[in-house]
Design an enzyme around this catalytic site. Structure first.
Site, PDB file in Angstrom:
ATOM      1  NE  ARG A  72      -3.522  -2.189   2.863  1.00  0.00           N
ATOM      2  CZ  ARG A  72      -4.768  -2.283   2.392  1.00  0.00           C
ATOM      3  NH1 ARG A  72      -5.280  -1.273   1.710  1.00  0.00           N
ATOM      4  NH2 ARG A  72      -5.493  -3.362   2.604  1.00  0.00           N
ATOM      5  CG  ASN A 102       7.203   1.721   3.337  1.00  0.00           C
ATOM      6  OD1 ASN A 102       7.095   2.944   3.288  1.00  0.00           O
ATOM      7  ND2 ASN A 102       6.142   0.917   3.249  1.00  0.00           N
ATOM      8  CB  SER A 155       8.142  11.245   9.612  1.00  0.00           C
ATOM      9  OG  SER A 155       7.185  12.272   9.734  1.00  0.00           O
ATOM     10  CE1 TYR A 162       4.755   7.493  11.939  1.00  0.00           C
ATOM     11  CE2 TYR A 162       5.134   9.853  12.134  1.00  0.00           C
ATOM     12  CZ  TYR A 162       5.083   8.700  11.368  1.00  0.00           C
ATOM     13  OH  TYR A 162       5.379   8.778  10.021  1.00  0.00           O
ATOM     14  CB  THR A 168       9.350   5.406  16.070  1.00  0.00           C
ATOM     15  OG1 THR A 168       8.405   6.055  15.208  1.00  0.00           O
ATOM     16  CG2 THR A 168       8.612   4.799  17.254  1.00  0.00           C
ATOM     17  CE  LYS A 169       8.171   6.851  10.747  1.00  0.00           C
ATOM     18  NZ  LYS A 169       8.537   5.717   9.856  1.00  0.00           N
ATOM     19  CB  ILE A 208       3.130  10.747   0.755  1.00  0.00           C
ATOM     20  CG1 ILE A 208       4.560  11.145   1.181  1.00  0.00           C
ATOM     21  CG2 ILE A 208       3.136  10.126  -0.637  1.00  0.00           C
ATOM     22  CD1 ILE A 208       5.221  12.202   0.325  1.00  0.00           C
TER      23      ILE A 208
END
Length: 250
Positions: free
Chosen positions: A17, A92, A142, A155, A158-159, A188
């Site tokens: 996806r 990814n 990100s 989140y 983690t990035k 995106i």
């Protein structure tokens, strides 16, 4: 331009996806034999398999939940048995949720950390025997790691950690000729956005487009362009870097 990727092999995690799918298809069209993985069965898996068959090449779509270390090990064993080596590895796969920090449960913190960070670490570490001089490892990061985003502390953590992991591992693997980089994304436009109710989708498109220098959202193919460059010899002196593919978002 021929990037001379024909005959190379790649593993892209979470490739059925969105951004991952765009990367898988771009690599396949460039002549790379691509393995990818997915967590849940569905039309996205079946349609990707059909597209890859039409493109041609030695491609594999494998079911694996990367939150489970045993399934990561099994995935890498299968990829290694089939290809014998990896020229390109793209981390990814990831997940996200939106929770106020004061109410963030430990279990949700751990779920995001395990999927977005620990899994990437285990994939890279487990793939080391398959990597060789000239191999390129890319983790999808990100813009949030730079700016921070409310409701996404877990989140964003983690990035941010992916950047530190990448910079350190780059120094360990550099002498072996293996490069590792982060591609930090802005917003995106994927099927997840298209699935939103029309009013919400229109609002998000305008809100985030207005924040970018280019005045629009990015496309999976545009992310894939950066991956193709990092997979090629054109980027052979690039490692430990965080490359923004964000349309100049602020």
């Amino acid at each position: 331009m021929d990037l001379e990727l024909g005959g190379k092999t790649a593993l892209v995690t979470g490739g059925t996806r969105g951004v991952g799918r765009g990367i898988v298809l771009a690599l396949a069209r460039a002549g790379v034999d691509v393995a990818t993985c997915y967590k849940q069965d569905g039309e996205a898996v079946e349609s990707l398999e059909r597209e890859l068959k039409e493109i041609g090449g030695d491609h594999h779509v494998i079911k694996a939940d990367l939150a489970d270390p045993a399934q990561i090990e099994a995935l890498l064993t299968e990829v290694g048995s089939h290809y014998g080596h990896l020229d390109v590895l793209v981390n990814n796969a990831g997940t996200i949720s939106h929770i106020p920090y004061a109410q963030l449960p430990l279990a949700e913190w751990q779920r995001i950390i395990n999927t977005n960070l620990t899994a990437a670490h285990l994939v890279i570490q487990g793939a080391l025997p398959l990597l060789h001089e000239g191999s390129s490892v890319v983790s999808i990061g990100s813009k949030s790691a730079e700016v921070g985003i409310p409701l996404r502390a877990h989140y964003t953590a983690t990035k941010s950690a992916l950047i530190g992991l990448t910079r350190s591992v780059a120094k360990e693997l550099g002498s072996q000729g293996v490069r590792i980089n982060v591609v930090a994304l802005g917003v995106i436009e994927t099927e997840a956005l298209h699935a939103l109710p029309e009013e919400q989708r229109t609002l998000m498109l305008k809100r985030y487009s207005d924040k970018t220098a280019l005045g629009r959202l990015g496309l999976p193919d545009e992310v894939a362009g950066a991956i193709l460059w990092l997979a090629s010899d054109l980027s052979r002196y690039v490692t430990g870097a965080t490359i923004a593919v964000d349309g100049g978002i602020s």
